[in-house]
Design a protein around this motif. Sequence first.
Motif, PDB file in Angstrom:
ATOM      1  N   ARG A 234       0.833  -1.201   0.000  1.00  0.00           N
ATOM      2  CA  ARG A 234       0.000   0.000   0.000  1.00  0.00           C
ATOM      3  C   ARG A 234       0.873   1.258   0.000  1.00  0.00           C
ATOM      4  O   ARG A 234       0.648   2.206  -0.745  1.00  0.00           O
TER       5      ARG A 234
ATOM      6  N   ASP B 164       2.598   1.794  -3.265  1.00  0.00           N
ATOM      7  CA  ASP B 164       1.667   2.362  -4.239  1.00  0.00           C
ATOM      8  C   ASP B 164       1.599   3.882  -4.093  1.00  0.00           C
ATOM      9  O   ASP B 164       1.613   4.623  -5.075  1.00  0.00           O
ATOM     10  N   ARG B 165       1.555   4.316  -2.847  1.00  0.00           N
ATOM     11  CA  ARG B 165       1.515   5.761  -2.566  1.00  0.00           C
ATOM     12  C   ARG B 165       2.775   6.443  -3.095  1.00  0.00           C
ATOM     13  O   ARG B 165       2.714   7.484  -3.734  1.00  0.00           O
TER      14      ARG B 165
ATOM     15  N   ILE C 165      -3.343   5.207 -13.728  1.00  0.00           N
ATOM     16  CA  ILE C 165      -3.603   4.407 -12.537  1.00  0.00           C
ATOM     17  C   ILE C 165      -3.742   5.387 -11.387  1.00  0.00           C
ATOM     18  O   ILE C 165      -2.851   6.180 -11.140  1.00  0.00           O
ATOM     19  N   VAL C 166      -4.885   5.355 -10.717  1.00  0.00           N
ATOM     20  CA  VAL C 166      -5.060   6.214  -9.549  1.00  0.00           C
ATOM     21  C   VAL C 166      -4.511   5.435  -8.358  1.00  0.00           C
ATOM     22  O   VAL C 166      -5.046   4.393  -8.006  1.00  0.00           O
ATOM     23  N   ARG C 167      -3.431   5.956  -7.767  1.00  0.00           N
ATOM     24  CA  ARG C 167      -2.744   5.206  -6.726  1.00  0.00           C
ATOM     25  C   ARG C 167      -3.146   5.680  -5.340  1.00  0.00           C
ATOM     26  O   ARG C 167      -3.764   6.726  -5.193  1.00  0.00           O
ATOM     27  N   SER C 168      -2.734   4.901  -4.344  1.00  0.00           N
ATOM     28  CA  SER C 168      -3.057   5.187  -2.947  1.00  0.00           C
ATOM     29  C   SER C 168      -2.761   6.650  -2.617  1.00  0.00           C
ATOM     30  O   SER C 168      -1.698   7.157  -2.939  1.00  0.00           O
ATOM     31  N   GLY C 169      -3.705   7.337  -1.978  1.00  0.00           N
ATOM     32  CA  GLY C 169      -3.489   8.718  -1.583  1.00  0.00           C
ATOM     33  C   GLY C 169      -3.878   9.726  -2.640  1.00  0.00           C
ATOM     34  O   GLY C 169      -3.930  10.907  -2.371  1.00  0.00           O
ATOM     35  N   GLN C 170      -4.142   9.267  -3.867  1.00  0.00           N
ATOM     36  CA  GLN C 170      -4.504  10.197  -4.931  1.00  0.00           C
ATOM     37  C   GLN C 170      -6.024  10.281  -5.061  1.00  0.00           C
ATOM     38  O   GLN C 170      -6.730   9.327  -4.793  1.00  0.00           O
TER      39      GLN C 170
ATOM     40  N   ASN D  33      -6.421   1.938  -7.272  1.00  0.00           N
ATOM     41  CA  ASN D  33      -5.774   1.087  -6.280  1.00  0.00           C
ATOM     42  C   ASN D  33      -6.343   1.324  -4.889  1.00  0.00           C
ATOM     43  O   ASN D  33      -6.982   2.339  -4.641  1.00  0.00           O
ATOM     44  N   PRO D  34      -6.093   0.395  -3.968  1.00  0.00           N
ATOM     45  CA  PRO D  34      -6.584   0.587  -2.605  1.00  0.00           C
ATOM     46  C   PRO D  34      -6.032   1.881  -2.018  1.00  0.00           C
ATOM     47  O   PRO D  34      -4.858   2.201  -2.214  1.00  0.00           O
TER      48      PRO D  34
END
Lengths: 265, 226
Positions: free
Chosen positions: A150, A153-154, B109-114, B129-130
């Motif tokens: 996770r 990914d951030r 891709i829309v990533r975590s936090g976005q 994404n999660p």
Amino acid sequence: MGEAIVITSGKGGVGKTTTSANIGTVLALQGKKVCLVDTDIGLRNLDVVMGLENRIIYDLVDVADGRCKLNQALIKDKRFDCLTLLPAAQTRDKSAITPEQMKKIIDDLKREYDYIIIDCPAGIEQGYKNAVAGADKAIVVTTPEISSVRDADRIIGLLEQDENLSSPRLIINRIRNHMMKNGDMLEIDEIMNVLAIDLLGIVMDDEAVISATNKGEPIALNPSSKASIAYRNIGRRILGESVPLMALDDKPGFFQRVKKLLGMR
Amino acid sequence: MSNMQPLVTIRGRKDGLVLSLNDKCSYDSLILELKEKLLVDTRDHEGPLIPVRVEAGFRYLTKEQKDEITDIIRSKKKLYVDEFNSHVLSKEECENLLKQTQLTSKTTIVRSGQVLEIEGDLLLIGDVNPGARVIATGSIYVMGSLRGIAHAGKNGNHDAVIAASLMKPTQLRIGEVISRSPDNSNDSKNGQNTMECAFVDPTVKQIAIDRIQSLFKRNKQLARLT
């Protein structure tokens, strides 16, 4: 003109520093001029992993503030002439340096060295911004755990917004084959599905890494360890070779067992 | 003045009054005549309030002007303004209206936090994404895996839907209706190849998920996409 690669992960404790030390070592093994830069100001330990702690006189903040020349702060590795380390300061914090200062130091280093490996601190705050400021490429380290994926990914999201960086590549660290087989660990395919970036390499979980780290010797110097071979493969991929991924199976086949009996590894 | 066409005409309808305003004269004379007309009509109605529809024709009424007219009409005891009707729109209103019905496509891709926020409908070619969030005032269509949060019909539009090639969201929101994924979802291989769609079930006001084909029959509005 050299190439600056930042090693980052977002989450702490996934093996950024170990990865930095080993990538630096394998590139030096290939005869490249490499400089390791520790940007984890206040919590430095790349020097400890490399076994160079007792040689530190000046550090990164001293260079940034102009208290010493860049060359004075660089520490030559005890094993390789072509490998040097720029240590972080231990008594200051991340705000002791700005991204502009960092970029200047990295640009100066790029003139002298083929590869500059930047060890990034955990988190996405000032320390991270400093670390990526001068980088051309990024390597994201993750482990097969949901929390680490996770955070990776951030970080990838942040790296992709930085137009100075080319697309980041991934190293999956600390893979335990038996857990992955049982489905107790995220599978490589699952991680790749979510993160959707190029895979630079996979590294097995290996106890030898811990003992080597404690001795201040990168595992990459010990050719019998699986992790060492993994790092060597990663090094060759960075240099542009195409090396197939290691087989995950660690059970020795019949032929290997015979070889082992005969004492030829 | 008297043999000219009246600037304000009032017609009665069974659902209320229609007030037609001339769109050629000046605004001031219009207001003057409106006040006059309403003053003449002093009959005291019995019963409930009477709704008034104001037809402004090709005149553009600003917010302040609308408020003034509303106040004048409201000052009569039994009248209130139900709606304004006009043939003209300001450019801004028009653009807003367009945005609401527009389909914006994004390849990322829309990533975590976005957070990806869109006016109108969103067609995302890529994954959510999660930890990531996609928001649209209209519907959301994801050509990829939806693993994060999707919020369709942000301004309260319950007809909005959320469709995804792989529906594995942490949370779905349509209007103010929220649903989350079940706590024990281990059927990861199940439904891998069917595209799914989430919508608000009007009978229970809850978000339901179904195969995309069945939704097509249910909601003809979706046909707008084609």
